[in-house]
Design a protein around this motif. Sequence first.
Motif, PDB file in Angstrom:
ATOM      1  N   ASP A 275      -0.714   7.905  -3.865  1.00  0.00           N
ATOM      2  CA  ASP A 275      -1.436   9.174  -3.686  1.00  0.00           C
ATOM      3  C   ASP A 275      -2.459   9.105  -2.556  1.00  0.00           C
ATOM      4  O   ASP A 275      -3.238  10.040  -2.378  1.00  0.00           O
ATOM      5  CB  ASP A 275      -2.136   9.582  -4.989  1.00  0.00           C
ATOM      6  CG  ASP A 275      -3.222   8.586  -5.384  1.00  0.00           C
ATOM      7  OD1 ASP A 275      -3.226   7.452  -4.850  1.00  0.00           O
ATOM      8  OD2 ASP A 275      -4.068   8.926  -6.226  1.00  0.00           O
ATOM      9  N   LYS A 276      -2.474   8.024  -1.821  1.00  0.00           N
ATOM     10  CA  LYS A 276      -3.465   7.882  -0.750  1.00  0.00           C
ATOM     11  C   LYS A 276      -3.034   8.561   0.546  1.00  0.00           C
ATOM     12  O   LYS A 276      -3.797   8.620   1.501  1.00  0.00           O
ATOM     13  CB  LYS A 276      -3.702   6.391  -0.454  1.00  0.00           C
ATOM     14  CG  LYS A 276      -4.187   5.576  -1.649  1.00  0.00           C
ATOM     15  CD  LYS A 276      -5.583   5.918  -2.053  1.00  0.00           C
ATOM     16  CE  LYS A 276      -6.175   4.914  -3.040  1.00  0.00           C
ATOM     17  NZ  LYS A 276      -5.414   4.819  -4.307  1.00  0.00           N
TER      18      LYS A 276
ATOM     19  N   ASP B 120       4.443   2.206  -1.692  1.00  0.00           N
ATOM     20  CA  ASP B 120       4.341   2.841  -3.008  1.00  0.00           C
ATOM     21  C   ASP B 120       5.005   4.211  -3.003  1.00  0.00           C
ATOM     22  O   ASP B 120       5.703   4.585  -3.950  1.00  0.00           O
ATOM     23  CB  ASP B 120       2.864   2.961  -3.409  1.00  0.00           C
ATOM     24  CG  ASP B 120       2.229   1.592  -3.650  1.00  0.00           C
ATOM     25  OD1 ASP B 120       2.971   0.587  -3.690  1.00  0.00           O
ATOM     26  OD2 ASP B 120       0.999   1.516  -3.773  1.00  0.00           O
TER      27      ASP B 120
ATOM     28  N   GLY C 242       0.761  -1.231   0.000  1.00  0.00           N
ATOM     29  CA  GLY C 242       0.000   0.000   0.000  1.00  0.00           C
ATOM     30  C   GLY C 242       0.790   1.278   0.000  1.00  0.00           C
ATOM     31  O   GLY C 242       1.929   1.330  -0.467  1.00  0.00           O
ATOM     32  N   LYS C 243       0.178   2.308   0.559  1.00  0.00           N
ATOM     33  CA  LYS C 243       0.632   3.681   0.317  1.00  0.00           C
ATOM     34  C   LYS C 243       2.070   3.964   0.736  1.00  0.00           C
ATOM     35  O   LYS C 243       2.776   4.689   0.037  1.00  0.00           O
ATOM     36  CB  LYS C 243      -0.320   4.679   0.965  1.00  0.00           C
ATOM     37  CG  LYS C 243      -0.384   4.606   2.474  1.00  0.00           C
ATOM     38  CD  LYS C 243      -1.438   5.586   3.039  1.00  0.00           C
ATOM     39  CE  LYS C 243      -1.578   5.368   4.529  1.00  0.00           C
ATOM     40  NZ  LYS C 243      -2.630   6.192   5.140  1.00  0.00           N
TER      41      LYS C 243
ATOM     42  N   ASP D 135      -1.042   3.057  -4.776  1.00  0.00           N
ATOM     43  CA  ASP D 135      -1.575   3.766  -3.612  1.00  0.00           C
ATOM     44  C   ASP D 135      -0.736   4.945  -3.155  1.00  0.00           C
ATOM     45  O   ASP D 135      -0.980   5.488  -2.071  1.00  0.00           O
ATOM     46  CB  ASP D 135      -1.725   2.773  -2.448  1.00  0.00           C
ATOM     47  CG  ASP D 135      -2.769   1.704  -2.748  1.00  0.00           C
ATOM     48  OD1 ASP D 135      -3.753   2.031  -3.442  1.00  0.00           O
ATOM     49  OD2 ASP D 135      -2.598   0.559  -2.305  1.00  0.00           O
TER      50      ASP D 135
END
Lengths: 304, 304, 304, 304, 304, 304
Positions: D230-231, C57, C53-54, D228
Motif C-alpha cells: 500500500d506504499k 509486494d 518492498g512495495k 508494503d
Amino acid sequence: MFRHTDYLQFDVKPEKPDPVYAHKLQELIGGAYGEMTVTMQYLMQGWNCRMKGKYKDLIMDIATEEMGHVEMIATMIARLLEGAPATDSTKNAAGDPVVAAVLGGMDPQQAIVSGGGAMLANSNGVPWNGSYIVASGNLLADFRSNAAGESQGRLQTARLFHMTDDPGVKDMLRFNLARDTYHQNLWLAAIEELKADGLEDTIAPDDLLDEEHTEHATSLWHLSDGPDADKGRWAHGTAPDGKHEMGFLADPQPLGDKQSGPPPDPKLYATYDGALGEPSKPAFGTEKGVMGKIKDAVDPDPTG
Amino acid sequence: MFRHTDYLQFDVKPEKPDPVYAHKLQELIGGAYGEMTVTMQYLMQGWNCRMKGKYKDLIMDIATEEMGHVEMIATMIARLLEGAPATDSTKNAAGDPVVAAVLGGMDPQQAIVSGGGAMLANSNGVPWNGSYIVASGNLLADFRSNAAGESQGRLQTARLFHMTDDPGVKDMLRFNLARDTYHQNLWLAAIEELKADGLEDTIAPDDLLDEEHTEHATSLWHLSDGPDADKGRWAHGTAPDGKHEMGFLADPQPLGDKQSGPPPDPKLYATYDGALGEPSKPAFGTEKGVMGKIKDAVDPDPTG
Amino acid sequence: MFRHTDYLQFDVKPEKPDPVYAHKLQELIGGAYGEMTVTMQYLMQGWNCRMKGKYKDLIMDIATEEMGHVEMIATMIARLLEGAPATDSTKNAAGDPVVAAVLGGMDPQQAIVSGGGAMLANSNGVPWNGSYIVASGNLLADFRSNAAGESQGRLQTARLFHMTDDPGVKDMLRFNLARDTYHQNLWLAAIEELKADGLEDTIAPDDLLDEEHTEHATSLWHLSDGPDADKGRWAHGTAPDGKHEMGFLADPQPLGDKQSGPPPDPKLYATYDGALGEPSKPAFGTEKGVMGKIKDAVDPDPTG
Amino acid sequence: MFRHTDYLQFDVKPEKPDPVYAHKLQELIGGAYGEMTVTMQYLMQGWNCRMKGKYKDLIMDIATEEMGHVEMIATMIARLLEGAPATDSTKNAAGDPVVAAVLGGMDPQQAIVSGGGAMLANSNGVPWNGSYIVASGNLLADFRSNAAGESQGRLQTARLFHMTDDPGVKDMLRFNLARDTYHQNLWLAAIEELKADGLEDTIAPDDLLDEEHTEHATSLWHLSDGPDADKGRWAHGTAPDGKHEMGFLADPQPLGDKQSGPPPDPKLYATYDGALGEPSKPAFGTEKGVMGKIKDAVDPDPTG
Amino acid sequence: MFRHTDYLQFDVKPEKPDPVYAHKLQELIGGAYGEMTVTMQYLMQGWNCRMKGKYKDLIMDIATEEMGHVEMIATMIARLLEGAPATDSTKNAAGDPVVAAVLGGMDPQQAIVSGGGAMLANSNGVPWNGSYIVASGNLLADFRSNAAGESQGRLQTARLFHMTDDPGVKDMLRFNLARDTYHQNLWLAAIEELKADGLEDTIAPDDLLDEEHTEHATSLWHLSDGPDADKGRWAHGTAPDGKHEMGFLADPQPLGDKQSGPPPDPKLYATYDGALGEPSKPAFGTEKGVMGKIKDAVDPDPTG
Amino acid sequence: MFRHTDYLQFDVKPEKPDPVYAHKLQELIGGAYGEMTVTMQYLMQGWNCRMKGKYKDLIMDIATEEMGHVEMIATMIARLLEGAPATDSTKNAAGDPVVAAVLGGMDPQQAIVSGGGAMLANSNGVPWNGSYIVASGNLLADFRSNAAGESQGRLQTARLFHMTDDPGVKDMLRFNLARDTYHQNLWLAAIEELKADGLEDTIAPDDLLDEEHTEHATSLWHLSDGPDADKGRWAHGTAPDGKHEMGFLADPQPLGDKQSGPPPDPKLYATYDGALGEPSKPAFGTEKGVMGKIKDAVDPDPTG
C-alpha cells in the motif's frame, strides 16, 4: 532491406461475407503449406545461399512475392469477416440453420483475439511455427522441398476453390492457382539447371556415394504383405540417378544384433536385474567410466 | 496389423560412448526430417491411399522399414550414453576440457527424463510433432514431399557422418546413407511411374489449369534487385509441364486495389474514425448484416 | 507459500447452460492474454523481483488475485456445460438449428477429455504455454508488458461480454471488466512511480543510450508508400523520453553491404560454386579454422 | 506488395567467428521478442487497421523496416558460424577449453539442419510461432503491446551487447539499440496521439466503464503478506485514467459462493456420489436437458 | 480464492552458485512432470470434482501445496544463477575448463530473457504447456495419473539429487523427495478408498464391461518375438479386477478386413484409378451423398 | 524390425458416414491419451528396458499391438468421411440443420490437408507430440504411467461410445474397450510382479528413503479450507508402502526463509535499489564471481 506499397498484388474482392470460409482460409496463411511457410522458407534459403548470382537472385524474387500473398490472404479473411455475427449468442440460431452453421463454423479467435481479422494460425487455430520451413543450404534438397511445398499448397488451394461459390473469392484463387503452377514449374526447372550447371547431381547430397554400403542402396525391402510392391519401376531397372540397378528383396531378414540398451547407471534408477552385465559406473577418478574411455581414446597412455 | 522381431535391421555397435554425439543424433529420431517423420508420413499416406495395388503396397513396405530405423537410432543413442556422466556436478570439469565439453554438450533430458535413453525430440530437445508429416491423398504431391524429405534426411545424416570418428557409428550411418539413396531413387522413380500410368501429370493437382488465370502462370516477378534472376531456365523456354512458356516480368506492378479491411463492428472495439464508411452492424432482425446478406443470396425473395 | 479457500472471489452463476459460449470462454483461461498468463507472469515477476518492498509486494498481491480468476473462469465453464449434449450424435440436429449450432460449436475436448470441465487451452483448443509470459527482471519493461496484457485481456473480455445475453455470465464479466480497469490503472501508475523513484527512466533499459548510434535513434524510416506516416507526433518534436528530437527519413537508403553468407564448410554440403572465395575449413591442427582464429584473438602469440 | 534490395539496412560485419554467440543471437531472430515477432505483429496490425491515414501508414513503415532486421540478424548468425567446428567430434576438446566451450555451447541444428545458417527459433532452439504476436484491431491495446515488445527486445539486445567483445557485432547492436530506442519513443508518442485525436482514452477499450461493477474497479486486493503493497501510488489518489480514486483493500474476503461444478452427466463417467443433486440428463425428447432449457429461453411456450 | 505468504515452504539455500545445475533444475519447474504440472493438474481436478467432501478437499490441499513448490524451485534457480557469467564471451573459456563447461551448459534464456531467473520451461528450454495435465472428472483415472506423475517426478528429483554436491541444494531436495514419497502413498491410499467407498472399481470407467467384446478383454496378443512374454502374471490367472481370467494368444491373427479408404471425392484430388469403385459425390440435391444418407437414417421416408 | 499385414486387427465398418464424429474420433488417434501415445510410449519403454526377458518382451508385444490400433482408427476416420461435404459452401446449410451441424462440426484439415483422411492431431486439431509419452527406464514409474494412460484412454473411448449410434462404429469400440480393459489389468498385474520379483518396491524409486527428510514424508498439509480433507485414509494409519504412518498437519507453517532472489548483475538490467546488498559482479580475473567461488570449492588453495 524491403519496401512496401499498399496496393495489393492482385484483386481481393469477395462478393459477400462468409465467416465459415474465412475460418477455412486460415489454412492458406498459417498452415504448414500456407503463404507464411513459403515466404519464410524462401527468405531463409535466399539469405543462406552460398553463391552469388542467379539462384540467390531467383530465390529472393520469389520470397518477396510470397510476402505479398500473405498480405492478400490476410486481407481476404478480414473482408470475408465483415459483419460476422461475432457478438451473437447461441439462441440466435433458433429457426435458422445458416446462422447455426456460422455459429458452429466460425473461428472464435478471429473475433475474440483479432477483432475481425486473420490470425497467424491454420484452419484449426494452431499457430504457424518456424519448424514448417527448411533452408538447408543444399539447393537440390531445398528446391525439392520447394517443389513439394508448392504442390501441397496448390492442392489445398484447389480444394478450397471448390468450397466457395463466391465469384470474387474464386477470382483471387484463380490467380493463386496460376502462381502455384508457375512456382512448381520454376523449381522443377531450377532442379534441372542445378544438374546442368554441374552443381548438384540426382542424389542429395551427391558425394558420399562411395562411403555408403552400396549393397543396401538398391532394393526395396518387402516388409508389408501387399503383393504388388514389386510391380513398379522402383523394383527394376536403372535408378533415376543412373548409378544403381534397382531390385526387390522379397524376404528381408534383420542384419543386426538383438535390440538392447547398455547396463544402467545405478544413480539413474532404471529397473535392473543384472541381465546385461555389471551396472555402468561413470568415474573421473580411479574407476574408468565414459570419460576414462574417451580419454583413453585420445591419449592411450596417460602416464606416458 | 504389425509384427516385430527383436533383431535390428542393421548393426548398431558404437565403439565407445559419446554423450555429446548422442545429443546430436536426436535430430535423426525426432527432427523434422528424422525417422519418426518418414515412418508416420508413409504410414498415413499408405492408409490414405485410394487405390489398391503397387503404390499402396510400396508405401506400406517403406513405412514398415522406417519404423525399424527409429528403433536403430533409439538403440544407438542408448548405447552412446553408456556411463555418461549424468550425475556429476559442474566442478568435475576442473582440469579436463573433455569433461567440460560433455557437461556442456549433453542433453539434460536424456539423463533426467529418460534415464539414459533417447527422447522423442530433436537435437535441441523440441518434441517431435505430427505437423512434420504430410499425407494429402494426392500421390504426386506426396511423392514429391517424400523425395524432398529423404533428401533433407540424407543431407543431415551426411553432416552427422562427419561429426564422429567412431567406426561403429559410421558403419551404421553407411547403411542409413545407402537406404536414403535408394529411397530418393525410389520416390523419383515412382513420380515417373505416376505419369507413365496416366494417373498424375507434372503439376499437382493437374486438372484445374483451365480454371486458373493462365496469364499469371508463366513469369517470374522480379521483386528483388539481384540482377541475375533472369539468367536461369525458369525465365525462358518451355516449362517442365510442357504446357507453358516461361518468362520474366522485369518490373511487376500491383494489380489489386489498396489494402484495407472493412469497417469494424463497434462491439469488437477496433479503433475507428469512420474512414472506411459506416460501421458494420450484424443483424438477425430488421437490419441486414452478414446473415441477411447470405440469406438474400440463398433466397433472394424471402417474402415470396 | 499459498493458502486457499473454497469460496470464489465473486459470483459465478450462469442462468442457463450454453456450451457454445463455454467453448469461447476458454480464451479467458488459456489464451495468450487469459487468466493463466497474468497469474504466471506476475508470479514469476514477483519471485524474480530484486528489491524488497512495495513493488514486490504489489506484484505478489495481484498474482495471488489472478489465480482466483483462473478458478472463477474454470468454474463458469463447468457450469455452462451442465447437461451439454456431449453424447448426442449428429442426426440429433435434424429439425433443430440450435442443436446444430451446439453440435458444431462445442469444444470436443471439454466432453471427451475433461468430462464437462474446462481445459487449459484457448478457444481453439491450443494448450496454454509458458512462452505467453514474460518476467525479465526489468520492472519498466515488465510493467509495460503488464499494462499491455491487461489491455488485451479486458478487450477480449469486452468482446465476450457482447457474445452472451445470460445475466449471470454478464454479472461475472462486469466484475472482471472492473478488475481489468483497475489493473490497467495500477500498472500505469506503477510505471510513473518507477520514474518518480529514480529507478527507471522512459526507455528500457535506460543506461545504454551513450553506447548506441544516436543518429539512428530519432527518425521514422519511410519504407511503405502510405503518404501520411509523417503526419503524426512520432515524426516531429521532442521524443517522450525528452532526450531525442524525432524526425522523418523520407527516402531511407541501405547503409550496409550486400547480404551474403560466408563460404561454406564442404562437409556441410551447401551448394557452392566458389563465388564467395575459398571454402571454409575448420581445423584444430595445422590449419587455422575458427578455433585457431579464436585462439589467436585470445593469445596472439601461442609460442610466446 | 513488397520489393527487396540485397543491400542490408546496416553493416553486419563480425570481426571473427563465434559459434557460441551465434547460438545466443537466435533469441533476437526467433525469440518471443525477436525481430520475427515485431515484423509479423506490425504487419498484421497494419493490415487489420480500420482507418486510412497516419496510423496505418506508420505501422506499415515500421513493419517493413523490421523485416530488414530479421535479414540482418540472419546474416550475422551465418557470418559468426564461418568455419564453426560443426564436424568435429568430442575428443577434439582434449586440451583446449575454448573448443570444449564451443562444442558444448553450439546450436546443433545450426549445423545439422541449416548447414551453417540461422534457424527460425530462439536461443534454446524452440521454433518461433504465431502466438507471439498480437493484432487486436484496438490501437491503444496494440500500441501498448508494441511499446512493451520494443522494451523487452531492447533489454535483450542490451544483455547480448555485454556478452561479446567483437567490435563488428557491437557495431551492429549499437544500431539495433538505437532503433529500439526510437521505436519505444514512437509507440509512446502514438499512444499520446490516439488520445489527442479522441480515438482512444486511457483504458482499453474505453466505452464499457458504465457497464462494469465500478466498486471493484478501484482497489488493490491485499492477498499476499508483503507489508508494503500500500506504499505505492497505485493505492492512493486519482487513477491515471482520471476517472477513479484508487484504494487499498487490506483484508479482502471472497464475494462468491462455494466453488463447485454441476452434477455430472452419467455418460461422461465423472466419479459421483450424488452430493450435488440429480445427475444431469441432456435430452432432446421428453426430458428437459440443456437444449430444452435453451429452447425455453428462446420460445417460452413451445405449444403456443 | 488464494492467499500468499512470502515465507517459503522450506529452506532454499544453495551454498554456492552453479549455473549448469540451474539449467538442469528447470526440469522440475517446467518439465512434463515438474511442479507446474502437478499444481495445475490438481487445481483443475479439484475444480472439476463432482462431489463435496473429502476427495475434493484433499485435492485442493495438495494443489495449494504444489504451488509453493513452484515458488521454491524458481527461487532456487535464481539463487544458483547469482553472478553467473551471463555476460562473458567465449574466449573467457581459454585456460579454464570449468568456465568452458559453464559457457556450454548454461541456459541462454535464463540470462537473455529472464535476467537471472527461472523460465517456465523444461531443461531443454521447451515451454511448459497445458497438455501436460489431465483432469478427466473420473477420480480413479485421475488418481492413477497422479500416482504416476508423482512417481516420475520423484524419479527425476532423485536423479537430480546425484547431479550436485551442494549441501544446500541437497537439503531442499531431501524435502522434495519426502513430499513426493508422501504424495505417492497418498494417491495410492486414495485409490483404495475410492473402491472402499463403492465409488469406483478396478477398471476405469467400470460400468461398460457388459458392452465390450469380453473375449478380447483377457489375453496378451503375442506380436513381437521375444520368447518370455508369457512368463508373467499378466498371462495367467485371475486379473486384478477379479472379473477376467488372463491368457496368452500365441499366434494372433487379424480379425478385420483389408485396410482401405473409401473411393475419393474428385474435388479433393486424391490420386485414383477407380479400384475402390465409383468416386464419392456428396450431394444436397437430387444425388444422394453423405447428407442424403444421414437424412435417410433420420427420416427414412422424406416424402411421407 | 517390423513386418506388416494389410489385414486389420479388427473390423472397422461404419454403417454410414458421419464427418462430425470423424472429427471427434481424432482424439483417439492424436490426443494425449490416444493410440499414437501408447504406441510410442511402449516402443520407447521397450527399447529402453534394461533387462532381458519377460518385461521387455511384454512391452514389445503391447507396443506392436497398439500400432495396429492407430491403423484401425485412421481407417475408421477415412471411412466416416466418405462423401463428406468438404466442398460445399455455407449457404448449403439453408433449410437443413443437419447440414449446418456438419459444416460447423467438421475438421477443416481433414478435407483441406489430408483430402478425406485422418490427421495426426487431436479432436481440436492440435498435432500429436512427443512430450505426451514417458519412458523413464524405471519400470514401476512407467507401468504406473501405463495403467494411468490406459485408464484415461478407455474413459475417452467410453465417452465416445455414447456419442454415436452407428452399430459399426460401436462394434469397433467394443473391441477397443475390451483391449483397454485387458491392458489396465495387465499393467496392474505387472506392477504386482515387479514387487514379487524384488525389482521395485511401492515408492518409485525406492532406495532414497534414508536420504530424505522423513518427518516430511508422512502428513497432509492442510492449506485449503475444505473441512473434510482429514476424513480419508491418506491422513491416518499405515501408508501403502508399509513404511510410514500417515497423518494430518492441520495448520502448516512455512519452514523456509523469505522468498527473494540474489542481488542482480548490473549488466542484466534488473531494476534494483540495493535492497539485497551489493550487486553481483561475475569475474574471471581478480574479482571473485561465480567462477572464483566454484574454483575455490574445487581447489581451496590455488597457490598451494
